[in-house]
Design a protein around this motif. Structure first.
Motif, short mmCIF file in Angstrom:
data_model
loop_
_atom_site.label_atom_id
_atom_site.label_comp_id
_atom_site.label_asym_id
_atom_site.label_seq_id
_atom_site.Cartn_x
_atom_site.Cartn_y
_atom_site.Cartn_z
N LYS A 1 8.96 18.55 6.94
CA LYS A 1 8.83 17.44 5.99
C LYS A 1 8.18 16.24 6.64
N GLN A 2 8.61 15.92 7.85
CA GLN A 2 7.99 14.80 8.58
C GLN A 2 6.49 15.03 8.70
N GLN A 3 6.16 16.25 9.08
CA GLN A 3 4.74 16.53 9.32
C GLN A 3 3.93 16.35 8.04
N TYR A 4 4.42 16.91 6.95
CA TYR A 4 3.63 16.79 5.72
C TYR A 4 3.62 15.36 5.19
N PHE A 5 4.73 14.71 5.26
CA PHE A 5 4.85 13.32 4.80
C PHE A 5 3.79 12.44 5.47
N TRP A 6 3.72 12.58 6.77
CA TRP A 6 2.80 11.75 7.58
C TRP A 6 1.34 12.14 7.33
N VAL A 7 1.09 13.44 7.26
CA VAL A 7 -0.26 13.94 7.05
C VAL A 7 -0.77 13.55 5.65
N ALA A 8 0.09 13.70 4.66
CA ALA A 8 -0.33 13.42 3.28
C ALA A 8 -0.61 11.93 3.12
N ALA A 9 0.27 11.09 3.67
CA ALA A 9 0.06 9.64 3.55
C ALA A 9 -1.22 9.23 4.27
N SER A 10 -1.41 9.75 5.47
CA SER A 10 -2.58 9.37 6.27
C SER A 10 -3.87 9.80 5.58
N LEU A 11 -3.90 11.04 5.08
CA LEU A 11 -5.13 11.51 4.45
C LEU A 11 -5.42 10.77 3.16
N TRP B 1 3.93 5.30 9.34
CA TRP B 1 4.51 5.42 8.00
C TRP B 1 6.04 5.47 8.05
N SER B 2 6.62 4.80 7.08
CA SER B 2 8.07 4.82 6.93
C SER B 2 8.39 5.38 5.55
N SER B 3 9.41 6.23 5.47
CA SER B 3 9.71 6.84 4.17
C SER B 3 10.72 6.00 3.40
N LYS B 4 10.44 5.84 2.11
CA LYS B 4 11.33 5.07 1.23
C LYS B 4 11.52 5.89 -0.05
N PRO B 5 12.63 5.67 -0.73
CA PRO B 5 12.79 6.40 -2.00
C PRO B 5 11.74 5.97 -3.00
N ILE C 1 0.83 -1.22 0.00
CA ILE C 1 0.00 0.00 0.00
C ILE C 1 0.86 1.26 0.00
N ALA C 2 2.01 1.23 -0.58
CA ALA C 2 2.86 2.43 -0.56
C ALA C 2 2.15 3.61 -1.25
N ILE C 3 2.37 4.78 -0.69
CA ILE C 3 1.71 6.00 -1.20
C ILE C 3 2.78 7.02 -1.56
N ASP C 4 2.60 7.69 -2.70
CA ASP C 4 3.54 8.74 -3.11
C ASP C 4 3.23 10.06 -2.42
N VAL C 5 4.27 10.68 -1.93
CA VAL C 5 4.11 12.01 -1.31
C VAL C 5 5.05 12.97 -2.02
N ILE D 1 -2.95 23.81 -9.92
CA ILE D 1 -2.46 22.48 -9.55
C ILE D 1 -0.99 22.56 -9.17
N TRP D 2 -0.63 21.58 -8.41
CA TRP D 2 0.73 21.48 -7.86
C TRP D 2 1.44 20.38 -8.61
N GLU D 3 2.60 20.69 -9.16
CA GLU D 3 3.31 19.66 -9.92
C GLU D 3 4.82 19.92 -9.91
N GLY D 4 5.53 18.94 -10.48
CA GLY D 4 6.97 19.13 -10.68
C GLY D 4 7.82 18.91 -9.45
N GLY D 5 7.27 18.34 -8.41
CA GLY D 5 8.05 18.16 -7.18
C GLY D 5 8.76 16.82 -7.12
N ASP D 6 9.46 16.59 -6.03
CA ASP D 6 10.12 15.31 -5.77
C ASP D 6 9.15 14.36 -5.09
N LEU D 7 9.26 13.09 -5.46
CA LEU D 7 8.37 12.11 -4.84
C LEU D 7 9.11 11.24 -3.83
N VAL D 8 8.43 10.97 -2.75
CA VAL D 8 8.93 10.05 -1.74
C VAL D 8 7.81 9.05 -1.47
#
Ligand code: 7GP
Length: 834
Positions: free
Chosen positions: A299-309, A249-253, A196-200, A219-226
Motif C-alpha cells: 500500500k505504501q508503495q502504490y500510494f507514493w507512486v500514484a501520488a508522485s506520478l 507524501w503523507s496519507s490522510k483520510p 495539492i492533495a491527490i486522491d489515491v 477501467i478501474w472503479e469502486g475502490g476506497d480513496l485515500v
C-alpha cells in the motif's frame, strides 16, 4: 508571466522581497520576531529548543525565497527534469547543512551568541530526519544534495513517515527498539501543501466497456480513496542559489467517503477508517536488504507512486506538449524495485485515462524509466504475491499480465522453442503461491538498468539478470559507482580538516570539484603537514571519546588506534567476524607476559548499527559485542590496551562525529555481497584508512588511492561459489584460531553460551558458514597485524592517509550524478540567472 502582472504590483513586490542575511543584526531581528510571533514565546521563556526553532525558522525563510526562485525559473524554462523515486531519504539534520550552503553559519553563530546561546547546542536540538534504513536511503540524500549543487532540475519523491527508523536502546546488552516520533515539535524544514492533495484508490474492481468507435477499454472503479498530501522539503545546493525540492507524501483520510459514514451515524467506523488511512505513511519498514511481503508495505508503495506520478503528469500537462514529448521532458529513476509499480501506473494513466494506444504508451513508459539495483542478495529481491496485487490493485495486475504477455511473445520470437528461458524470465513466477518478480518488471519497463559499483554491475549481468542481458542489447545494463556528498561528509562533519585542506589548496573550491584534492599529494611527505593532519585526527578522536563517555561511561584513550565498524548489522557485513577477531586479540593479550603486552598496539574497537527488529542472528551479534565489552573493559590487566564499545542508536548525526575520528574502519563483507558500500568512501575522505575485502566500491577505492594505502584481505568473489560448495560436501575444519575463540565463548566467559549457540553453529559444528567467516579468518587476522605494524610509524601512516584523501575525488556524488545525467537521464543543468 510578467506581462499579466501590472508593473506597479511587480515593483511593490520587489521593494519588499526578502534578501539574504548580510549581517548578524538582520538575523537577530528575524530571530526575535520568530520567537515572539511564530513560537509565541518571549525573552523570558526562550530556552534552547525555542532558540533552535526560531533560528531554523529564520534560516528557512531565506531558503524558501531561493526555493521559490528556483521553482519559478524551472516553470518558465521548462527544462527536462529528473524525478528520483525513493522510499527512503535518510537526510539527517537540516539546519547545519542549510547554514553552510547559504553561507550564513558564522553570522548565525554570532547572532545567537548575542542572546547567550551556543550554536553547537542549538544544532543538537534538531531531531534527525531518519526516513531510511541505511545505504540506500543515505545515497538518495547525497544524490539530491548533488542535484541541487549541480543546478540540475530534479526532485525527490518519497513518503513522509511519522515514525522514522526506530531508536535503538541497548538494555542488558540487547537491542531494544523505541519509536522515533520525529515530528513532536513543528518542523521548520517542511512546507505542507494541503492545497495539492491527490486522491489515491485501492481495491475495487475493473470493468470492461466498449466506446462509440467499438474500442474495448477497461477501467478501474469502486475502490476506497485515500488522500495524499505533499510536504515539500527545500534542498539547498552548495555555492549556488539553486534550491530543489524533495516532496514527501503523507496519507490522510479522504473527506468525502468519511462524511457519508459520519452522516449515517456510523461514528466510530468513520474514525477507524480515518486512522486506517493515516496508517499508510505512518511508519518506515525497518528492514535493510530484506524483503517482507506485507500488504501495508505494498500500500505504501502504490500510494507514493500514484501520488508522485499524478503530480508529474499534471505538471507535464500544464506545458501542453504532446504525449510523445513526455520522455524528452521527464526522466524517472527507480531507486531499487520499491517504486516499480510506477511503470504500471504510467501505462495505466496513458492507456486508460489519456486514451493512448498500448504500444505508443509503452514506448513512452520505457523511455522514461531507469532502474537502479542495490543488492544481489536473494532475500532482498521483491516478489509480491499475485493475489495480493490483484486484490489491492486489480487493474494493475491486468496490466502486468499484458506487459508480460507482450514481452514473452517477443522473447519467443527471438528465441523460438526455448521454454526454459521463457519461464526463467517471466514476470510471473509460477510458484505456489504465484509471485510477481518486481526486478524483472523494472528491467522490462526501463531503458537503463544500473548497478552501484563496477563489480556489482558485472555481477548482476552474470548472475541474477543474466538472461536479460541475452534478451536485450548489452548496453541496457550499465554501472554508476556510488558517491557521497563532500559537503556533509567532509565540510560539515569535519570542519577542521576541511579548513586545513582549504588553506593548502587556496580555498574551498574542492567542495564543488573534489578532484582538486589531488593538490594535497605534494604534502604527503611533508612532516610539518603530517603534524597538523594528525593533530586534527586527534581532536576528532577526542570529540568521539566524549560521545562514548557520555553514552556508555567507558573512557577511551585517544592515543589508541580507533578501529570502527558502523553500519547496519547483517551477517553478510560480518560484524561477527570482527568481534571474533577482537576476542582473539583479547586472548593473545591475556596470554602475553606484562613485558610482551607493552608491545601490543592499543586499540579501541568501536561498533555501531541497528539490526532489523526480527533479525535474530544480527541481534545475537549485538549482544555478543556488548558482552565482550563488559568483560574486556573491566579487565584491569588489560586497561587501555583494548576497549570494546558499542555506540547506541547509530544514525546520520552520530556518523558525522564517528566518521572523522577513525584511524581504521571495517568494510569486510563476504566478497560479492556488498553492492557498493558508501561509508567506506566517507571514512577514507576523512583520512581514515580501511581494512576491507575485495568487494563493492572497495575495489575502486583501491584503484584510486593505491593498494599500499588500504588493507585488503580475504577470498575473491569468483571463489565464493566453490567454497560454499565445498562446505556442503566436504568436511571443513574450522580455522584453529577461530576455534579458540569459539571455545572461550562456549566456556561461558561472555555469559550463558546458549545465547550464542545458533550464531556459532551457523559457522562451525557443520554449519554452512555461508558468509565464509572461517575461510577468511586467517587472512583477516593477518590484515589486522599489518594495520598494527603500519600504525606504529605515524609519519608513514600520515603519508598513507594524505595520499588516500588526495585521490578520493572520484567518489563525490557530484561525479555519480553527472554520470546519471549524461548516460541515463539526458538532462542538462539549468544555468543561474544573474
Ligand atoms: C545498499 C547496499 O547494501 C550497499 O552496498 C550500497 O552502497 C547502498 O545500497 C547504496 O547503493 N542496499 C540497501 O540499503 C538495500 O536495502 C536492498 O538494498 C533494497
Amino acid at each position: 508571466i510578467d506581462a499579466v502582472i501590472p508593473l506597479e504590483h511587480r515593483n511593490l513586490w520587489k521593494k519588499y522581497a526578502i534578501g539574504e542575511f548580510q549581517t548578524k543584526e538582520e538575523f537577530q531581528g528575524e530571530f526575535v520576531r520568530h520567537v515572539e510571533t511564530t513560537l509565541a514565546r518571549s525573552l523570558y521563556n526562550c530556552d534552547e529548543l525555542a532558540a533552535y526553532q526560531a533560528a531554523s525558522q529564520a534560516i528557512r525563510d531565506r531558503l524558501i525565497v531561493a526555493w521559490n526562485k528556483t521553482q519559478q525559473k524551472h516553470t518558465l524554462r521548462d527544462p527536462k527534469r529528473i524525478y528520483y523515486l525513493s522510499l527512503e531519504f535518510l537526510m539527517g539534520r537540516a539546519m547545519d547543512n542549510a547554514m553552510l550552503n547559504l553561507n550564513v553559519k558564522q553570522l548565525t553563530g554570532d547572532g545567537v551568541s548575542g542572546f547567550g546561546f551556543r550554536l553547537e547546542d542549538l544544532i543538537e536540538k534538531e531531531p534527525d530526519a531518519a526516513l531510511g534504513n541505511g545505504g540506500l536511503g543515505r545515497l538518495a540524500a547525497c544524490f539530491i544534495d548533488s542535484l541541487s549543487t549541480l543546478n540540475y532540475p530534479g526532485w525527490g519523491y518519497g513518503l513522509r513517515y511519522q515514525y522514522g527508523i526506530f531508536k535503538q536502546k541497548i538494555i542488558d546488552g540487547y537491542q531494544v527498539e523505541q519509536p522515533d516520533y520525529w515530528l513532536t515539535f513543528d518542523n521548520a524544514w517542511e512546507i505542507p501543501r494541503t492545497e495539492i492533495a491527490i486522491d489515491v484508490m485501492f481495491y475495487g474492481y475493473t470493468r470492461k466497456f466498449t466506446d462509440d468507435e467499438g474500442k474495448v477499454h477497461r477501467i478501474w472503479e469502486g475502490g476506497d480513496l485515500v488522500q495524499a498530501v505533499p510536504y515539500d522539503f527545500p534542498v539547498p545546493g552548495y555555492g549556488t542559489e539553486n534550491v530543489n525540492n524533495l516532496r514527501l507524501w503523507s496519507s490522510k483520510p479522504n473527506r468525502e467517503f468519511d462524511f457519508a459514514k459520519f452522516n449515517e451515524g456510523a461514528y466510530d467506523q468513520s474514525v477507524a477508517e480515518q486512522q486506517q488511512a493515516e496508517t499508510i505513511s505512518a511508519v518506515l519498514y525497518p528492514n535493510d536488504n530484506f524483503y517482507l511481503g506485507k500488504e501495508l508495505r505494498l500500500k505504501q508503495q502504490y500510494f507514493w507512486v500514484a501520488a508522485s506520478l499524478s503530480d508529474i503528469v499534471r505538471r507535464f500537462k500544464k506545458s501542453r506538449r504532446p504525449w510523445i514529448e513526455f520522455s524528452d521532458q521527464i526522466a524517472i529513476q527507480l531507486n531499487d524495485t520499491h517504486p516499480t509499480l510506477a511503470v504500471v501506473e504510467l501505462q495505466r494513466i496513458l492507456v486508460d485515462r489519456e486514451g493512448l494506444d498500448w504500444d505508443e504508451a509503452w514506448e513512452i513508459v520505457t523511455s522514461t524509466f531507469g532502474y537502479t539495483n542495490h543488492t544481489v542478495l536473494p532475500e532482498a529481491l521483491e516478489k509480491w504475491q499475485v493475489d495480493l496485487i490483484g486484490n489491492l490493485l486489480p487493474r494493475h495486475l491486468e496490466i502486468i499480465y499484458d506487459i508480460n504477455l507482450y514481452f514473452l511473445q517477443d522473447v519467443e520470437k527471438r528465441f523460438p522453442g526455448d521454454h526454459d528461458l521463457l519461464s526463467r524470465v517471466s514476470i510471473i513466477e509460477e510458484s505456489n503461491p504465484r509471485q510477481v518478480r518486481m526486478a524483472y518488471l523494472a528491467i522490462i519497463g526501463s531503458h537503463k538498468v544500473n548497478g552501484v559499483a563496477e563489480l556489482h554491475s558485472e555481477l548482476i549481468k552474470t548472475t541474477i539478470f543474466k538472461d536479460f542481458v541475452k534478451i536485450y542489447n548489452e548496453d541496457k545494463f550499465t554501472n554508476v559507482t556510488n558517491g557521497i556528498t563532500p559537503r556533509r561528509w567532509l565540510h560539515q562533519a569535519n570542519p577542521k580538516l576541511s579548513k586545513l585542506i582549504a588553506e593548502k589548496l587556496g580555498g574551498y573550491d574542492f567542495l564543488n570539484n573534489l578532484g582538486l584534492l589531488k593538490g594535497l599529494e605534494k604534502y604527503a611527505n611533508d612532516k610539518t603537514f603530517h603534524k597538523e593532519w594528525l593533530e586534527i585526527k586527534r581532536a576528532n578522536k577526542a570529540r568521539l571519546a566524549a560521545l562514548i563517555k557520555s553514552q556508555s561511561g567507558v573512557e577511551v584513550d585517544t592515543n589508541a588506534l580507533f578501529d570502527i565498524q558502523v553500519k547496519r548489522i547483517h551477517e553478510y557485513k560480518r560484524q561477527q567476524m570482527n568481534i571474533f577477531s577482537v576476542i582473539y586479540r583479547y586472548l593473545q593479550l591475556k596470554a602475553a607476559s606484562p613485558e610482551e603486552r607493552k608491545k601490543f598496539q592499543k586499540r579501541v574497537s568501536i561498533f555501531g548499527g541497528k539490526s532489523a527488529p526480527g533479525y535474530y542472528m544480527a541481534k545475537t551479534i549485538i549482544k555478543l559485542i556488548n558482552a565482550v565489552g563488559a568483560v574486556v573493559n573491566n579487565d584491569a590487566e588489560i586497561g587501555d590496551l583494548l576497549k570494546v564499545v558499542f555506540i547506541e542508536d547509530y544514525n546520520v548525526s552520530k556518523a558525522e562525529i564517528i566518521t572523522p575520528a577513525s584511524d581504521i574502519s571495517h568494510h569486510i563483507s563476504t566478497a560479492g555481497t556488498e553492492a557498493s558500500g558508501t561509508s567506506n568512501m566517507k571514512f577514507v575522505l576523512n583520512g581514515g584508512l580501511i581494512i576491507g575485502t575485495v568487494d563493492g566500491a572497495n575495489i575502486e577505492i583501491t584503484r584510486e588511492i593505491g593498494e599500499n594505502n588500504i588493507f585488503l584481505f580475504g577470498h575473491l568473489a569468483e571463489d565464493v561459489e566453490d567454497l560454499r560448495h565445498s562446505h556442503r560436501f566436504g568436511h571443513t575444519e574450522l580455522n584453529p584460531d577461530l576455534q579458540k575463540v569459539f571455545d572461550v565463548i562456549e566456556s561461558g566467559l561472555f555469559g550463558d553460551a546458549n545465547i550464542y549457540s545458533n550464531l556459532l553453529n551457523s559457522i562451525g559444528n557443520h554449519g554452512s558458514d555461508y558468509y565464509l567467516v572461517s575461510d577468511d579468518f586467517a587472512s583477516f587476522l593477518n590484515a589486522q597485524q599489518q594495520v598494527d605494524k603500519a600504525y606504529a610509524d605515524q609519519d608513514a601512516w600520515a603519508q598513507k592517509s594524505i595520499t588516500a584523501v588526495a585521490n578520493m575525488g572520484f567518489f563525490s556524488s557530484d561525479r555519480a550524478i553527472n554520470e546519471y545525467a549524461e548516460n541515463i537521464w539526458q538532462i542538462e543543468p539549468v544555468p543561474l540567472d544573474n
